[in-house]
Design a protein around this motif. Structure first.
Motif, PDB file in Angstrom:
ATOM      1  N   HIS A  79       5.986  -4.848  11.901  1.00 21.87           N
ATOM      2  CA  HIS A  79       7.333  -3.629  11.524  1.00 21.87           C
ATOM      3  C   HIS A  79       6.548  -3.338   9.248  1.00 21.87           C
ATOM      4  CE1 HIS A  79       9.640  -0.883  10.810  1.00 21.87           C
ATOM      5  NE2 HIS A  79      10.641  -1.664   9.882  1.00 21.87           N
ATOM      6  N   HIS A  80       6.971  -5.064   9.149  1.00 20.97           N
ATOM      7  CA  HIS A  80       7.318  -4.734   8.140  1.00 20.97           C
ATOM      8  C   HIS A  80       6.574  -5.421   6.917  1.00 20.97           C
ATOM      9  CE1 HIS A  80      11.646  -5.287   8.171  1.00 20.97           C
ATOM     10  NE2 HIS A  80      11.476  -6.408   8.836  1.00 20.97           N
ATOM     11  N   ASP A  81       5.106  -5.955   7.648  1.00 21.81           N
ATOM     12  CA  ASP A  81       3.898  -5.427   6.505  1.00 21.81           C
ATOM     13  C   ASP A  81       3.392  -4.144   6.423  1.00 21.81           C
ATOM     14  OD1 ASP A  81       1.802  -6.776   5.697  1.00 21.81           O
ATOM     15  OD2 ASP A  81       1.016  -6.919   7.516  1.00 21.81           O
ATOM     16  N   GLU A  82       3.268  -3.438   7.756  1.00 22.61           N
ATOM     17  CA  GLU A  82       3.426  -2.535   7.359  1.00 22.61           C
ATOM     18  C   GLU A  82       3.740  -1.281   6.634  1.00 22.61           C
ATOM     19  OE1 GLU A  82       2.752   0.087  11.446  1.00 22.61           O
ATOM     20  OE2 GLU A  82       1.791  -0.928  12.293  1.00 22.61           O
ATOM     21  N   ARG A  83       5.206  -1.623   6.209  1.00 27.56           N
ATOM     22  CA  ARG A  83       6.029  -1.070   5.350  1.00 27.56           C
ATOM     23  C   ARG A  83       5.710  -1.364   3.635  1.00 27.56           C
ATOM     24  NH1 ARG A  83      12.340  -1.641   6.872  1.00 27.56           N
ATOM     25  NH2 ARG A  83      11.754   0.469   4.908  1.00 27.56           N
ATOM     26  N   ALA A  84       5.796  -2.505   3.814  1.00 29.91           N
ATOM     27  CA  ALA A  84       4.846  -3.188   2.487  1.00 29.91           C
ATOM     28  C   ALA A  84       4.105  -2.618   1.737  1.00 29.91           C
ATOM     29  CB  ALA A  84       4.846  -4.519   2.515  1.00 29.91           C
ATOM     30  N   TRP A  85       3.126  -2.302   2.975  1.00 31.07           N
ATOM     31  CA  TRP A  85       1.748  -2.522   2.197  1.00 31.07           C
ATOM     32  C   TRP A  85       1.339  -0.705   2.258  1.00 31.07           C
ATOM     33  CZ3 TRP A  85      -2.848  -4.576   0.467  1.00 31.07           C
ATOM     34  CH2 TRP A  85      -2.568  -6.036   0.563  1.00 31.07           C
ATOM     35  N   GLN A  86       2.434  -0.166   2.654  1.00 29.92           N
ATOM     36  CA  GLN A  86       2.330   1.239   2.856  1.00 29.92           C
ATOM     37  C   GLN A  86       2.804   1.962   1.268  1.00 29.92           C
ATOM     38  OE1 GLN A  86       5.492   3.115   4.781  1.00 29.92           O
ATOM     39  NE2 GLN A  86       4.196   5.598   4.884  1.00 29.92           N
ATOM     40  N   ARG A  87       3.737   0.556   0.771  1.00 27.03           N
ATOM     41  CA  ARG A  87       4.232   0.887  -0.390  1.00 27.03           C
ATOM     42  C   ARG A  87       3.354   0.713  -1.744  1.00 27.03           C
ATOM     43  NH1 ARG A  87      10.188  -0.225  -1.292  1.00 27.03           N
ATOM     44  NH2 ARG A  87       9.834   0.779  -3.267  1.00 27.03           N
ATOM     45  N   PHE A  88       2.841  -0.725  -1.163  1.00 25.70           N
ATOM     46  CA  PHE A  88       1.826  -1.612  -2.627  1.00 25.70           C
ATOM     47  C   PHE A  88       0.352  -0.667  -2.498  1.00 25.70           C
ATOM     48  CE2 PHE A  88      -1.773  -4.252  -3.120  1.00 25.70           C
ATOM     49  CZ  PHE A  88      -1.198  -4.705  -4.540  1.00 25.70           C
ATOM     50  N   THR A  89       0.009  -0.368  -1.630  1.00 20.28           N
ATOM     51  CA  THR A  89      -1.428   0.026  -1.273  1.00 20.28           C
ATOM     52  C   THR A  89      -1.654   1.361  -2.478  1.00 20.28           C
ATOM     53  OG1 THR A  89      -3.212   0.081  -0.119  1.00 20.28           O
ATOM     54  CG2 THR A  89      -2.110   1.857   0.637  1.00 20.28           C
ATOM     55  N   VAL A  90      -0.477   2.473  -2.495  1.00 25.53           N
ATOM     56  CA  VAL A  90      -0.116   3.248  -3.219  1.00 25.53           C
ATOM     57  C   VAL A  90      -0.381   3.223  -4.795  1.00 25.53           C
ATOM     58  CG1 VAL A  90       0.797   5.432  -3.721  1.00 25.53           C
ATOM     59  CG2 VAL A  90       0.069   5.017  -1.076  1.00 25.53           C
ATOM     60  N   SER A  91       0.795   1.733  -4.864  1.00 24.49           N
ATOM     61  CA  SER A  91       0.709   2.068  -6.357  1.00 24.49           C
ATOM     62  C   SER A  91      -0.868   1.402  -6.724  1.00 24.49           C
ATOM     63  CB  SER A  91       1.836   0.571  -6.833  1.00 24.49           C
ATOM     64  OG  SER A  91       1.688   0.202  -7.628  1.00 24.49           O
ATOM     65  N   GLU A  92      -0.985   0.408  -5.877  1.00 23.77           N
ATOM     66  CA  GLU A  92      -1.947  -0.494  -6.514  1.00 23.77           C
ATOM     67  C   GLU A  92      -3.418   0.535  -6.340  1.00 23.77           C
ATOM     68  OE1 GLU A  92      -5.653  -4.075  -4.843  1.00 23.77           O
ATOM     69  OE2 GLU A  92      -4.470  -2.981  -3.600  1.00 23.77           O
ATOM     70  N   ALA A  93      -3.912   1.087  -5.526  1.00 22.51           N
ATOM     71  CA  ALA A  93      -4.378   2.504  -6.227  1.00 22.51           C
ATOM     72  C   ALA A  93      -4.426   3.557  -7.330  1.00 22.51           C
ATOM     73  CB  ALA A  93      -4.682   3.322  -4.974  1.00 22.51           C
ATOM     74  N   LYS A  94      -3.025   3.758  -7.980  1.00 26.50           N
ATOM     75  CA  LYS A  94      -2.281   4.304  -9.382  1.00 26.50           C
ATOM     76  C   LYS A  94      -3.370   4.193 -10.142  1.00 26.50           C
ATOM     77  CE  LYS A  94       0.451   7.524  -6.813  1.00 26.50           C
ATOM     78  NZ  LYS A  94       2.719   8.378  -6.600  1.00 26.50           N
ATOM     79  N   ARG A  95      -2.613   2.914  -9.927  1.00 28.86           N
ATOM     80  CA  ARG A  95      -3.418   1.711 -10.433  1.00 28.86           C
ATOM     81  C   ARG A  95      -4.795   1.278 -11.412  1.00 28.86           C
ATOM     82  NH1 ARG A  95       1.785  -2.263  -9.358  1.00 28.86           N
ATOM     83  NH2 ARG A  95       3.392  -1.457 -10.262  1.00 28.86           N
ATOM     84  N   LEU A  96      -5.710   1.160 -10.686  1.00 28.55           N
ATOM     85  CA  LEU A  96      -6.914   1.084 -10.344  1.00 28.55           C
ATOM     86  C   LEU A  96      -7.630   2.055 -10.994  1.00 28.55           C
ATOM     87  CD1 LEU A  96      -7.524  -0.760  -7.292  1.00 28.55           C
ATOM     88  CD2 LEU A  96      -7.407  -1.982 -10.184  1.00 28.55           C
ATOM     89  N   LYS A  97      -6.728   3.753 -10.403  1.00 28.60           N
ATOM     90  CA  LYS A  97      -7.827   5.139 -11.100  1.00 28.60           C
ATOM     91  C   LYS A  97      -6.931   4.942 -12.201  1.00 28.60           C
ATOM     92  CE  LYS A  97      -7.139  10.092  -8.988  1.00 28.60           C
ATOM     93  NZ  LYS A  97      -6.198  10.573  -8.052  1.00 28.60           N
ATOM     94  N   ARG A  98      -5.872   4.958 -13.427  1.00 25.75           N
ATOM     95  CA  ARG A  98      -5.833   4.790 -14.393  1.00 25.75           C
ATOM     96  C   ARG A  98      -6.488   3.810 -15.451  1.00 25.75           C
ATOM     97  NH1 ARG A  98      -0.404   5.432 -12.644  1.00 25.75           N
ATOM     98  NH2 ARG A  98      -0.117   3.432 -13.240  1.00 25.75           N
ATOM     99  N   PHE A  99      -6.915   2.728 -14.481  1.00 26.40           N
ATOM    100  CA  PHE A  99      -7.287   1.403 -15.178  1.00 26.40           C
ATOM    101  C   PHE A  99      -8.922   2.383 -14.846  1.00 26.40           C
ATOM    102  CE2 PHE A  99     -10.135  -1.807 -14.621  1.00 26.40           C
ATOM    103  CZ  PHE A  99      -9.897  -2.872 -15.999  1.00 26.40           C
ATOM    104  N   LEU A 100      -9.353   2.292 -14.521  1.00 26.34           N
ATOM    105  CA  LEU A 100     -10.632   3.072 -13.802  1.00 26.34           C
ATOM    106  C   LEU A 100     -10.975   4.668 -14.572  1.00 26.34           C
ATOM    107  CD1 LEU A 100     -12.059   2.062 -10.643  1.00 26.34           C
ATOM    108  CD2 LEU A 100     -12.475   1.077 -13.083  1.00 26.34           C
ATOM    109  N   ASP A 101      -9.585   5.271 -15.067  1.00 25.04           N
ATOM    110  CA  ASP A 101      -9.849   7.138 -16.511  1.00 25.04           C
ATOM    111  C   ASP A 101     -10.367   7.385 -14.318  1.00 25.04           C
ATOM    112  OD1 ASP A 101      -9.090   8.473 -17.797  1.00 25.04           O
ATOM    113  OD2 ASP A 101     -11.073   8.171 -18.841  1.00 25.04           O
ATOM    114  N   LEU A 102      -9.849   7.413 -13.529  1.00 23.41           N
ATOM    115  CA  LEU A 102     -10.959   8.412 -12.613  1.00 23.41           C
ATOM    116  C   LEU A 102     -10.182   9.440 -13.081  1.00 23.41           C
ATOM    117  CD1 LEU A 102     -11.106   5.515  -9.198  1.00 23.41           C
ATOM    118  CD2 LEU A 102     -12.854   6.806 -11.372  1.00 23.41           C
ATOM    119  N   PRO A 103     -11.002  10.871 -12.255  1.00 22.93           N
ATOM    120  CA  PRO A 103     -10.142  12.751 -11.895  1.00 22.93           C
ATOM    121  C   PRO A 103      -9.107  12.334 -11.094  1.00 22.93           C
ATOM    122  CG  PRO A 103     -12.564  11.851 -11.326  1.00 22.93           C
ATOM    123  CD  PRO A 103     -12.150  11.390 -12.000  1.00 22.93           C
TER     124      PRO A 103
END
Length: 174
Positions: free
Chosen positions: A48-72
């Motif tokens: 339960h806690h793992d799912e909640r943690a990854w639900q928040r972290f994965t979006v943050s990780e993706a958004k940071r990588l999206k900015r880093f890679l300058d993706l549209p």
């Protein structure tokens, strides 16, 4: 942006090794807290806690990588492929990405988490539900049109050549 003089002194090879080391360390701390909850409260609570943690972290990780890679904004499967290549799990485990028709398939060939649990004589992590949260959330943060489907993941392993596999496609109606 601040710089760290210790990083500036490292060679390219040392920086690559450090990135790999940091990604392994982050996966290790994820496993450490998970095992602490698992030991004290059981697998269901830990999941339960793992799912909640990854639900928040994965979006943050993706958004940071999206900015880093300058993706549209709508980066498509090519953008997802670029971001998956730099995802913590990819940097810390053996993984591959390939196209199958109009879909992108991401495979973790050897998972550090499952390998560590096996080495310790622990039951394997039933990671499919967490994987769905993680990979669907990551893909959706790269491009809201991307759908994610589990191909194979413990406990529902159908592909013995990898630890898990995920299929991504574009839903043009999204």
């Amino acid at each position: 942006m601040s710089t760290n003089t210790a990083l500036e002194a490292l060679s390219k090879e040392q920086l690559i090794e450090l990135v790999e080391l940091c990604s392994k360390n982050l996966i290790a701390i994820d496993g450490t807290w998970f095992q602490s909850v698992e030991d004290e409260c059981g697998m269901d609570a830990a999941m339960h806690h793992d799912e909640r943690a990854w639900q928040r972290f994965t979006v943050s990780e993706a958004k940071r990588l999206k900015r880093f890679l300058d993706l549209p904004e709508r980066a498509g499967l090519d953008g997802l492929e670029a971001a998956l290549a730099l995802k913590l799990n990819t940097l810390s485990s053996a993984a591959d990405v390939r196209y199958e028709g109009d879909a992108l398939v991401y495979r973790v060939v050897e998972c550090r988490v499952q390998a560590a649990r096996a080495r310790k004589g622990m039951v394997l992590h039933p990671c499919k539900s967490v994987g769905l949260v993680e990979y669907a959330g990551f893909a959706n943060a790269i491009d809201e049109r991307i759908t994610c489907e589990c191909v194979s993941c413990f406990p529902d392993v159908v592909d013995e050549t990898c630890s898990c596999a995920w299929r991504f496609a574009i839903d043009d109606e999204a």
